[in-house]
Write a protein that holds these residues in place. Structure first.
Motif, PDB file in Angstrom:
ATOM      1  N   TRP A  15       0.802  -1.224   0.000  1.00  0.00           N
ATOM      2  CA  TRP A  15       0.000   0.000   0.000  1.00  0.00           C
ATOM      3  C   TRP A  15       0.835   1.274   0.000  1.00  0.00           C
ATOM      4  CZ3 TRP A  15       0.285   3.390   4.078  1.00  0.00           C
ATOM      5  CH2 TRP A  15       0.855   2.899   5.256  1.00  0.00           C
ATOM      6  N   ARG A  16       2.018   1.237   0.566  1.00  0.00           N
ATOM      7  CA  ARG A  16       2.864   2.445   0.598  1.00  0.00           C
ATOM      8  C   ARG A  16       3.317   2.864  -0.804  1.00  0.00           C
ATOM      9  NH1 ARG A  16       5.178  -0.312   5.274  1.00  0.00           N
ATOM     10  NH2 ARG A  16       4.593   0.848   7.135  1.00  0.00           N
ATOM     11  N   PHE A 100      -0.669  -0.006 -19.466  1.00  0.00           N
ATOM     12  CA  PHE A 100      -0.891   1.417 -19.210  1.00  0.00           C
ATOM     13  C   PHE A 100      -0.125   1.868 -17.965  1.00  0.00           C
ATOM     14  CE2 PHE A 100      -3.198   5.067 -17.556  1.00  0.00           C
ATOM     15  CZ  PHE A 100      -3.260   5.864 -18.688  1.00  0.00           C
ATOM     16  N   ILE A 101      -0.229   1.109 -16.891  1.00  0.00           N
ATOM     17  CA  ILE A 101       0.457   1.457 -15.634  1.00  0.00           C
ATOM     18  C   ILE A 101       1.966   1.429 -15.836  1.00  0.00           C
ATOM     19  CG2 ILE A 101       0.890   0.699 -13.252  1.00  0.00           C
ATOM     20  CD1 ILE A 101      -1.864   2.040 -13.688  1.00  0.00           C
ATOM     21  N   LYS A 102       2.456   0.494 -16.625  1.00  0.00           N
ATOM     22  CA  LYS A 102       3.885   0.382 -16.916  1.00  0.00           C
ATOM     23  C   LYS A 102       4.439   1.687 -17.481  1.00  0.00           C
ATOM     24  CE  LYS A 102       6.734  -1.957 -20.385  1.00  0.00           C
ATOM     25  NZ  LYS A 102       7.131  -0.715 -20.975  1.00  0.00           N
ATOM     26  N   ARG A 108       9.367  -0.568  -9.684  1.00  0.00           N
ATOM     27  CA  ARG A 108       8.692  -1.862  -9.831  1.00  0.00           C
ATOM     28  C   ARG A 108       7.625  -2.079  -8.774  1.00  0.00           C
ATOM     29  NH1 ARG A 108      13.480  -2.432  -7.434  1.00  0.00           N
ATOM     30  NH2 ARG A 108      13.778  -3.922  -5.746  1.00  0.00           N
ATOM     31  N   LEU A 109       7.866  -1.674  -7.534  1.00  0.00           N
ATOM     32  CA  LEU A 109       6.856  -1.839  -6.494  1.00  0.00           C
ATOM     33  C   LEU A 109       5.662  -0.925  -6.741  1.00  0.00           C
ATOM     34  CD1 LEU A 109       9.168  -2.304  -3.391  1.00  0.00           C
ATOM     35  CD2 LEU A 109       7.561  -3.979  -4.314  1.00  0.00           C
ATOM     36  N   ALA A 110       5.911   0.279  -7.243  1.00  0.00           N
ATOM     37  CA  ALA A 110       4.809   1.186  -7.577  1.00  0.00           C
ATOM     38  C   ALA A 110       3.979   0.622  -8.725  1.00  0.00           C
ATOM     39  CB  ALA A 110       5.346   2.566  -7.941  1.00  0.00           C
ATOM     40  N   LYS A 111       4.639  -0.006  -9.704  1.00  0.00           N
ATOM     41  CA  LYS A 111       3.904  -0.622 -10.812  1.00  0.00           C
ATOM     42  C   LYS A 111       2.984  -1.716 -10.291  1.00  0.00           C
ATOM     43  CE  LYS A 111       7.411   0.201 -14.287  1.00  0.00           C
ATOM     44  NZ  LYS A 111       8.517  -0.358 -15.045  1.00  0.00           N
ATOM     45  N   ALA A 113       1.921  -2.323  -7.145  1.00  0.00           N
ATOM     46  CA  ALA A 113       0.922  -1.835  -6.186  1.00  0.00           C
ATOM     47  C   ALA A 113      -0.195  -1.062  -6.882  1.00  0.00           C
ATOM     48  CB  ALA A 113       1.612  -0.949  -5.138  1.00  0.00           C
ATOM     49  N   THR A 114       0.163  -0.169  -7.799  1.00  0.00           N
ATOM     50  CA  THR A 114      -0.836   0.643  -8.487  1.00  0.00           C
ATOM     51  C   THR A 114      -1.693  -0.218  -9.411  1.00  0.00           C
ATOM     52  OG1 THR A 114       0.659   2.538  -8.343  1.00  0.00           O
ATOM     53  CG2 THR A 114      -1.172   2.712  -9.888  1.00  0.00           C
ATOM     54  N   PHE A 115      -1.055  -1.139 -10.113  1.00  0.00           N
ATOM     55  CA  PHE A 115      -1.801  -2.079 -10.965  1.00  0.00           C
ATOM     56  C   PHE A 115      -2.801  -2.873 -10.125  1.00  0.00           C
ATOM     57  CE2 PHE A 115      -2.041  -6.539 -12.378  1.00  0.00           C
ATOM     58  CZ  PHE A 115      -2.751  -6.362 -13.550  1.00  0.00           C
ATOM     59  N   SER A 116      -2.356  -3.372  -8.988  1.00  0.00           N
ATOM     60  CA  SER A 116      -3.224  -4.186  -8.134  1.00  0.00           C
ATOM     61  C   SER A 116      -4.401  -3.375  -7.608  1.00  0.00           C
ATOM     62  CB  SER A 116      -2.428  -4.772  -6.969  1.00  0.00           C
ATOM     63  OG  SER A 116      -1.430  -5.638  -7.462  1.00  0.00           O
ATOM     64  N   ALA A 117      -4.170  -2.117  -7.265  1.00  0.00           N
ATOM     65  CA  ALA A 117      -5.260  -1.261  -6.781  1.00  0.00           C
ATOM     66  C   ALA A 117      -6.274  -1.011  -7.898  1.00  0.00           C
ATOM     67  CB  ALA A 117      -4.708   0.061  -6.255  1.00  0.00           C
ATOM     68  N   CYS A 118      -5.790  -0.758  -9.107  1.00  0.00           N
ATOM     69  CA  CYS A 118      -6.692  -0.545 -10.257  1.00  0.00           C
ATOM     70  C   CYS A 118      -7.512  -1.802 -10.542  1.00  0.00           C
ATOM     71  CB  CYS A 118      -5.891  -0.159 -11.499  1.00  0.00           C
ATOM     72  SG  CYS A 118      -5.141   1.484 -11.426  1.00  0.00           S
ATOM     73  N   MET A 119      -6.861  -2.947 -10.533  1.00  0.00           N
ATOM     74  CA  MET A 119      -7.557  -4.201 -10.827  1.00  0.00           C
ATOM     75  C   MET A 119      -8.536  -4.565  -9.719  1.00  0.00           C
ATOM     76  SD  MET A 119      -6.657  -4.865 -13.830  1.00  0.00           S
ATOM     77  CE  MET A 119      -7.551  -6.402 -13.983  1.00  0.00           C
ATOM     78  N   SER A 120      -8.213  -4.230  -8.473  1.00  0.00           N
ATOM     79  CA  SER A 120      -9.156  -4.477  -7.372  1.00  0.00           C
ATOM     80  C   SER A 120     -10.457  -3.735  -7.627  1.00  0.00           C
ATOM     81  CB  SER A 120      -8.558  -4.022  -6.033  1.00  0.00           C
ATOM     82  OG  SER A 120      -7.438  -4.800  -5.696  1.00  0.00           O
TER      83      SER A 120
END
Length: 195
Positions: A15-16, A100-102, A108-111, A113-120
């Motif tokens: 999450w950070r 898109f997030i890439k 790499r951690l931001a990619k 984490a952000t991808f996972s939040a979008c997909m959630s």
């Protein structure tokens, strides 16, 4: 629901690193895309949609990159709407969101984490749409929970590996993984169009 659980678990562990500005722009698009999918009466041939997604992913991985304007608030909102709509129609938006997030994240951690939040967010809207269509989640609750738990263990192990990879190595692996997913979509799209 299993994908929702896996992505929520990944967000909880990273999450950070979530880019909250991307999420703030992506979420309204998710809502718009889900509403459009829920009311859409005309559906394009599945093969055409899969080929379109594959073309976007391949362009994002191997092309010159998206213009900066596409990575701004309006571009992210449109990406959220389009990928949620496509996700509801063909269920294959993950590679498109990842591509898109890439483009917009350098770490790499931001990619991840952000991808996972979008997909959630996308998977939660699909759960709502399918629930409204009559799917009874309660009948599958035990299996879903077991699969989410095993997915969380896989996520935890995967993040341990991710932290050991260099940015360059991760980018190379990520690019090739997306390329393989896009090539699979090309195969599916051509197969469906061919009949």
């Amino acid at each position: 629901m299993v994908q929702t659980g896996s992505n929520v678990g990944r967000v909880a562990l990273t999450w950070r690193h979530v880019d909250r500005t991307v999420i703030a722009a992506f979420l309204p698009g998710v809502v718009l895309g889900a509403l459009a999918a829920a009311w859409l009466l005309v559906r394009l041939p599945a093969g055409l949609l899969e080929l379109s997604i594959a073309a976007f992913v391949l362009y994002s991985c191997w092309g010159p990159g998206l213009p900066k304007r596409a990575l701004g608030r309006v571009g992210v909102l449109l990406a959220g709407a389009l990928t949620t709509l496509l996700s509801s129609l063909v269920g294959a938006s993950g590679p498109m969101v990842a591509a898109f997030i890439k483009q917009g994240q350098s770490d790499r951690l931001a990619k991840v984490a952000t991808f996972s939040a979008c997909m959630s967010a996308q998977h939660l809207t699909k759960a709502f749409v399918f629930g409204m269509a009559g799917f009874v989640f309660r009948d599958w609750l035990g299996l879903m929970l077991a699969m989410v738990a095993s997915g969380f263990i896989g996520t935890w192990l995967g993040l341990r590996l991710l932290r050991r990879l260099s940015e360059h190595r991760f980018d190379t692996l990520f690019k090739w993984a997306l390329t393989l997913l896009a090539l699979r979509l090309v195969w599916l799209g051509v197969s469906r169009l061919a009949g």
